[in-house]
Design a protein around this motif. Structure first.
Motif, PDB file in Angstrom:
ATOM      1  N   PHE A   1      63.745  49.247  48.017  1.00 32.36           N
ATOM      2  CA  PHE A   1      64.709  49.913  47.142  1.00 32.36           C
ATOM      3  C   PHE A   1      64.620  51.436  47.291  1.00 32.36           C
ATOM      4  CE2 PHE A   1      64.898  51.998  42.879  1.00 32.36           C
ATOM      5  CZ  PHE A   1      66.284  52.055  42.757  1.00 32.36           C
ATOM      6  N   ILE A   2      63.399  51.962  47.298  1.00 28.30           N
ATOM      7  CA  ILE A   2      63.235  53.410  47.408  1.00 28.30           C
ATOM      8  C   ILE A   2      63.640  53.912  48.793  1.00 28.30           C
ATOM      9  CG2 ILE A   2      61.537  55.277  47.443  1.00 28.30           C
ATOM     10  CD1 ILE A   2      62.255  54.364  44.642  1.00 28.30           C
TER      11      ILE A   2
ATOM     12  N   SER B   1      61.861  61.790  58.914  1.00 29.52           N
ATOM     13  CA  SER B   1      61.192  62.879  59.632  1.00 29.52           C
ATOM     14  C   SER B   1      59.811  63.085  59.029  1.00 29.52           C
ATOM     15  CB  SER B   1      62.006  64.173  59.529  1.00 29.52           C
ATOM     16  OG  SER B   1      62.163  64.549  58.168  1.00 29.52           O
ATOM     17  N   ALA B   2      58.960  63.760  59.770  1.00 32.77           N
ATOM     18  CA  ALA B   2      57.586  63.992  59.300  1.00 32.77           C
ATOM     19  C   ALA B   2      57.537  65.011  58.176  1.00 32.77           C
ATOM     20  CB  ALA B   2      56.713  64.451  60.463  1.00 32.77           C
ATOM     21  N   THR B   3      58.609  65.807  58.017  1.00 32.67           N
ATOM     22  CA  THR B   3      58.657  66.815  56.963  1.00 32.67           C
ATOM     23  C   THR B   3      59.486  66.294  55.796  1.00 32.67           C
ATOM     24  OG1 THR B   3      58.509  68.590  58.596  1.00 32.67           O
ATOM     25  CG2 THR B   3      59.260  69.199  56.399  1.00 32.67           C
ATOM     26  N   LEU B   4      58.907  66.363  54.603  1.00 34.44           N
ATOM     27  CA  LEU B   4      59.581  65.894  53.392  1.00 34.44           C
ATOM     28  C   LEU B   4      59.996  67.077  52.527  1.00 34.44           C
ATOM     29  CD1 LEU B   4      57.207  62.938  52.417  1.00 34.44           C
ATOM     30  CD2 LEU B   4      59.467  62.778  53.491  1.00 34.44           C
ATOM     31  N   HIS B   5      61.137  66.919  51.882  1.00 32.60           N
ATOM     32  CA  HIS B   5      61.623  67.907  50.920  1.00 32.60           C
ATOM     33  C   HIS B   5      61.236  67.427  49.527  1.00 32.60           C
ATOM     34  CE1 HIS B   5      64.560  69.751  48.149  1.00 32.60           C
ATOM     35  NE2 HIS B   5      64.557  70.771  49.003  1.00 32.60           N
ATOM     36  N   LEU B   6      60.523  68.269  48.791  1.00 28.39           N
ATOM     37  CA  LEU B   6      60.083  67.932  47.436  1.00 28.39           C
ATOM     38  C   LEU B   6      60.864  68.782  46.437  1.00 28.39           C
ATOM     39  CD1 LEU B   6      56.196  68.000  48.032  1.00 28.39           C
ATOM     40  CD2 LEU B   6      57.817  66.135  48.500  1.00 28.39           C
ATOM     41  N   SER B   7      61.276  68.191  45.341  1.00 26.46           N
ATOM     42  CA  SER B   7      61.980  68.955  44.301  1.00 26.46           C
ATOM     43  C   SER B   7      61.583  68.440  42.922  1.00 26.46           C
ATOM     44  CB  SER B   7      63.497  68.862  44.497  1.00 26.46           C
ATOM     45  OG  SER B   7      63.945  67.518  44.426  1.00 26.46           O
TER      46      SER B   7
ATOM     47  N   GLU C   1      55.925  55.794  48.204  1.00 30.94           N
ATOM     48  CA  GLU C   1      54.875  55.828  47.188  1.00 30.94           C
ATOM     49  C   GLU C   1      55.113  56.897  46.118  1.00 30.94           C
ATOM     50  OE1 GLU C   1      52.013  54.000  46.813  1.00 30.94           O
ATOM     51  OE2 GLU C   1      52.618  52.657  48.438  1.00 30.94           O
ATOM     52  N   LEU C   2      55.677  58.045  46.517  1.00 29.06           N
ATOM     53  CA  LEU C   2      55.656  59.202  45.624  1.00 29.06           C
ATOM     54  C   LEU C   2      57.014  59.655  45.107  1.00 29.06           C
ATOM     55  CD1 LEU C   2      52.856  61.248  47.404  1.00 29.06           C
ATOM     56  CD2 LEU C   2      52.714  59.981  45.241  1.00 29.06           C
ATOM     57  N   HIS C   3      58.113  59.123  45.619  1.00 25.99           N
ATOM     58  CA  HIS C   3      59.400  59.467  44.995  1.00 25.99           C
ATOM     59  C   HIS C   3      59.380  58.946  43.555  1.00 25.99           C
ATOM     60  CE1 HIS C   3      63.608  60.377  44.508  1.00 25.99           C
ATOM     61  NE2 HIS C   3      63.872  59.118  44.168  1.00 25.99           N
ATOM     62  N   ASN C   4      59.744  59.775  42.644  1.00 27.40           N
ATOM     63  CA  ASN C   4      59.738  59.478  41.199  1.00 27.40           C
ATOM     64  C   ASN C   4      58.324  59.468  40.613  1.00 27.40           C
ATOM     65  OD1 ASN C   4      61.398  58.994  38.875  1.00 27.40           O
ATOM     66  ND2 ASN C   4      60.562  56.915  38.784  1.00 27.40           N
ATOM     67  N   HIS C   5      57.359  60.065  41.322  1.00 24.39           N
ATOM     68  CA  HIS C   5      55.995  60.179  40.774  1.00 24.39           C
ATOM     69  C   HIS C   5      56.027  60.960  39.456  1.00 24.39           C
ATOM     70  CE1 HIS C   5      51.661  60.794  40.600  1.00 24.39           C
ATOM     71  NE2 HIS C   5      51.899  62.078  40.367  1.00 24.39           N
ATOM     72  N   ASP C   6      55.348  60.437  38.450  1.00 28.41           N
ATOM     73  CA  ASP C   6      55.372  61.017  37.107  1.00 28.41           C
ATOM     74  C   ASP C   6      54.237  62.035  36.959  1.00 28.41           C
ATOM     75  OD1 ASP C   6      55.673  61.610  34.466  1.00 28.41           O
ATOM     76  OD2 ASP C   6      55.469  59.553  33.735  1.00 28.41           O
ATOM     77  N   PHE C   7      54.618  63.308  36.780  1.00 30.31           N
ATOM     78  CA  PHE C   7      53.630  64.363  36.541  1.00 30.31           C
ATOM     79  C   PHE C   7      53.243  64.441  35.068  1.00 30.31           C
ATOM     80  CE2 PHE C   7      55.576  66.199  40.472  1.00 30.31           C
ATOM     81  CZ  PHE C   7      54.416  66.264  41.231  1.00 30.31           C
TER      82      PHE C   7
ATOM     83  N   HIS D   1      59.448  64.078  36.859  1.00 26.22           N
ATOM     84  CA  HIS D   1      59.298  63.165  37.985  1.00 26.22           C
ATOM     85  C   HIS D   1      59.624  63.866  39.307  1.00 26.22           C
ATOM     86  CE1 HIS D   1      59.749  60.434  34.549  1.00 26.22           C
ATOM     87  NE2 HIS D   1      59.048  59.562  35.266  1.00 26.22           N
ATOM     88  N   LEU D   2      58.754  63.671  40.280  1.00 28.25           N
ATOM     89  CA  LEU D   2      58.932  64.271  41.598  1.00 28.25           C
ATOM     90  C   LEU D   2      60.061  63.581  42.369  1.00 28.25           C
ATOM     91  CD1 LEU D   2      57.737  66.236  43.784  1.00 28.25           C
ATOM     92  CD2 LEU D   2      56.325  64.287  44.546  1.00 28.25           C
ATOM     93  N   LYS D   3      60.862  64.372  43.038  1.00 27.24           N
ATOM     94  CA  LYS D   3      61.909  63.827  43.909  1.00 27.24           C
ATOM     95  C   LYS D   3      61.536  64.117  45.364  1.00 27.24           C
ATOM     96  CE  LYS D   3      65.672  64.238  40.541  1.00 27.24           C
ATOM     97  NZ  LYS D   3      67.002  64.836  40.251  1.00 27.24           N
ATOM     98  N   VAL D   4      61.616  63.085  46.207  1.00 26.62           N
ATOM     99  CA  VAL D   4      61.189  63.207  47.599  1.00 26.62           C
ATOM    100  C   VAL D   4      62.326  62.738  48.502  1.00 26.62           C
ATOM    101  CG1 VAL D   4      59.456  62.587  49.309  1.00 26.62           C
ATOM    102  CG2 VAL D   4      58.819  62.678  46.887  1.00 26.62           C
TER     103      VAL D   4
END
Length: 511
Positions: A335-336, A433-439, A490-496, A501-504
């Motif tokens: 799903f992710i 890609s090996a580079t991820l955009h975090l927001s 694993e980390l999209h929507n990770h709860d800080f 929530h982290l967006k990846v």
């Protein structure tokens, strides 16, 4: 008291080698009519009829075998062919063969068509059909120039390969922009394949209502390709460097498709292509699986090189995903990952075959986008394969049915990236890609916090930087594309904490 059957109530004729083709635009040549049949087998005869209708012609086309005629009718029933940009229609004739040995016999096959001027082309094979138009073979090379008009959805090199390889062996493709137009040069191994591809695809749209193909013969006789990437490809040279391309050849269609050298797979009655370019399979352009697009262009191949599977339904929103790692894959993970390219409504991992799953996207365009970017991607140590499914929806398990949580409904998930039609996410869709955009990074989270977070999930962090103008966003470079795919899952929507929530997402940039 049997009612007399009206003309419109006739029962369809039983299969015959002779096909009746109607609503042919004036100006269409015999060779163009014959080209409709060539992908399915040898054409043994043709009869062109000029009737009373001002605008239309009719024709009888005789195939060498009933099997070829059946395949042709089954295919064109859903992938309606175009001649001079107009749809033409065909059905079985009640005649079992064409006799054109004399004027009397020429008139017999159309007893119901009176006052017609019969034009005989007679006994046409693959080359004699073309010779009847005044030359042994058309004078052209093996390189086509393709202009795509009204580009609304992205057109990738892999999409062009999938469409054009239905007509023969594609050896080279180069894509570029010129005069504010998307253009491509495509080279076949055989000039005749280029001829039939042009005749079949010119004027068709890849997607319903957009991405229309305009095709001419190029003056070039051979393409020079320096790099194998998303903008150029030489399928005969897997040793070429990647250059500036974003994706490696490993994740492209070049490997599974390279050994395919058939004009058409053998159609055995499957009528799964939509008219226009809605992803037909070879004769009437429509590449994407969107209803009304290139109906006959889309054929999916399986993981085995050179092996063609039964195509899924073009325009379908359900994907068949195979060669998954059953020990690691989950419905949420699919799903992710697939949610990067569209809104995933349902996911089902097969109960008895955990390495196979169905993923239902919001529509056919998003399904095709997911195929373009994820087919061939490594996931948990295996090369994943994604194609259109023969199923049009994923059924939820009935109450009491054993499922073990393998079927999930995400249609109302708050994690859909494309709920808002004006979302920037539509402009930021990139291949893995090996580079991820975090927001959506909270101010309290530091560089070390983020590095440790990714390391804890098994990633190797090779680079990191915050955006200067917006400290809520950052780029993180990991050890490989596969690592980045796993980290995104694993980390999209990770709860800080405190509902932050982290967006990846995948990035086109590198650090």
């Amino acid at each position: 008291n049997k009612k007399k059957k009206g003309r419109g109530n006739r029962l369809p004729y039983s299969p015959s080698r002779v096909l009746h083709i109607r609503q042919i635009p004036r100006g269409v040549t015999g060779a163009e009519v014959v080209s409709l049949g060539l992908p399915f087998g040898k054409v043994t005869n043709l009869l062109m009829l000029r009737g009373k209708a001002v605008y239309w012609l009719q024709a009888f086309l005789e195939m060498a075998s009933i099997d070829a005629a059946v395949s042709m009718v089954n295919y064109y029933t859903s992938a309606i062919p175009l001649l001079h940009h107009q749809p033409v229609y065909l059905q079985y004739s009640n005649y079992k063969e064409l006799r054109t040995d004399n004027q009397h016999n020429q008139a017999r096959p159309q007893a119901a068509l009176q006052d017609v001027n019969v034009v005989q082309h007679g006994n046409l094979g693959i080359t004699s059909a073309l010779a009847a138009e005044g030359g042994v073979l058309p004078s052209h090379g093996s390189v086509l120039r393709i202009v795509v008009e009204n580009v609304f959805y992205p057109v990738t090199l892999d999409i062009l390969y999938q469409i054009f390889s239905k007509f023969g062996l594609v050896v080279k493709i180069v894509m570029f922009h010129k005069n504010n137009q998307f253009q491509s040069l495509l080279q076949y191994a055989d000039a005749m394949d280029a001829y039939f591809a042009k005749m079949s695809l010119d004027g068709h749209s890849i997607y319903s209502g957009c991405c229309t193909l305009r095709i001419d013969f190029s003056k070039l006789t051979n393409l020079t390709v320096k790099y194998n990437n998303d903008k150029s490809r030489d399928f005969t040279r897997l040793d070429l460097p990647f250059g500036d391309g974003q994706r490696t050849v490993e994740t492209s269609l070049s490997t599974p498709f390279a050994s395919q050298n058939t004009i058409f797979p053998s159609y055995t009655g499957y009528s799964g292509f939509a008219p226009a370019l809605g992803f037909p399979q070879g004769a009437g352009p429509s590449v994407l699986p969107i209803p009304g697009a290139l109906g006959p262009l889309t054929v999916t191949t399986s993981a085995a090189p050179g092996h063609v599977t039964i195509p899924g339904i073009p325009g379908n929103s359900v994907l068949l995903v195979s060669n998954l790692n059953p020990e690691a894959i989950t419905p949420y993970g699919l799903f992710i990952l697939f949610g990067v390219y569209g809104n995933v409504h349902r996911v089902k991992i097969m109960f008895k075959k955990r390495g196979i799953a169905l993923v239902q996207m919001a529509d056919g365009a998003q399904a095709q986008l997911a195929i373009n970017y994820l087919n061939g991607q490594r996931l948990y140590g295996r090369v994943m394969h994604a194609t259109l499914s023969k199923y049009q929806t994923i059924q939820l398990p009935r109450e009491g049915q054993e499922d073990k949580g393998l079927t999930k409904d995400y249609s109302n998930s708050p994690l859909h990236r494309f709920k808002n039609p004006c979302s920037r996410n539509f402009q930021n869709i990139f291949p893995p890609s090996a580079t991820l955009h975090l927001s959506n990074i909270p101010p309290s989270v530091t560089v070390d916090d983020l590095k440790n977070l990714f390391t804890s999930k098994g990633s190797t962090v090779k680079g990191f930087k915050f955006f200067q103008k917006d400290c809520k966003m950052a780029l993180i470079q990991l050890g490989s594309v596969e690592e980045a795919v796993h980290a995104l899952i694993e980390l999209h929507n990770h709860d800080f904490g405190e509902n932050q929530h982290l967006k990846v997402s995948f990035s086109k940039s590198s650090i």
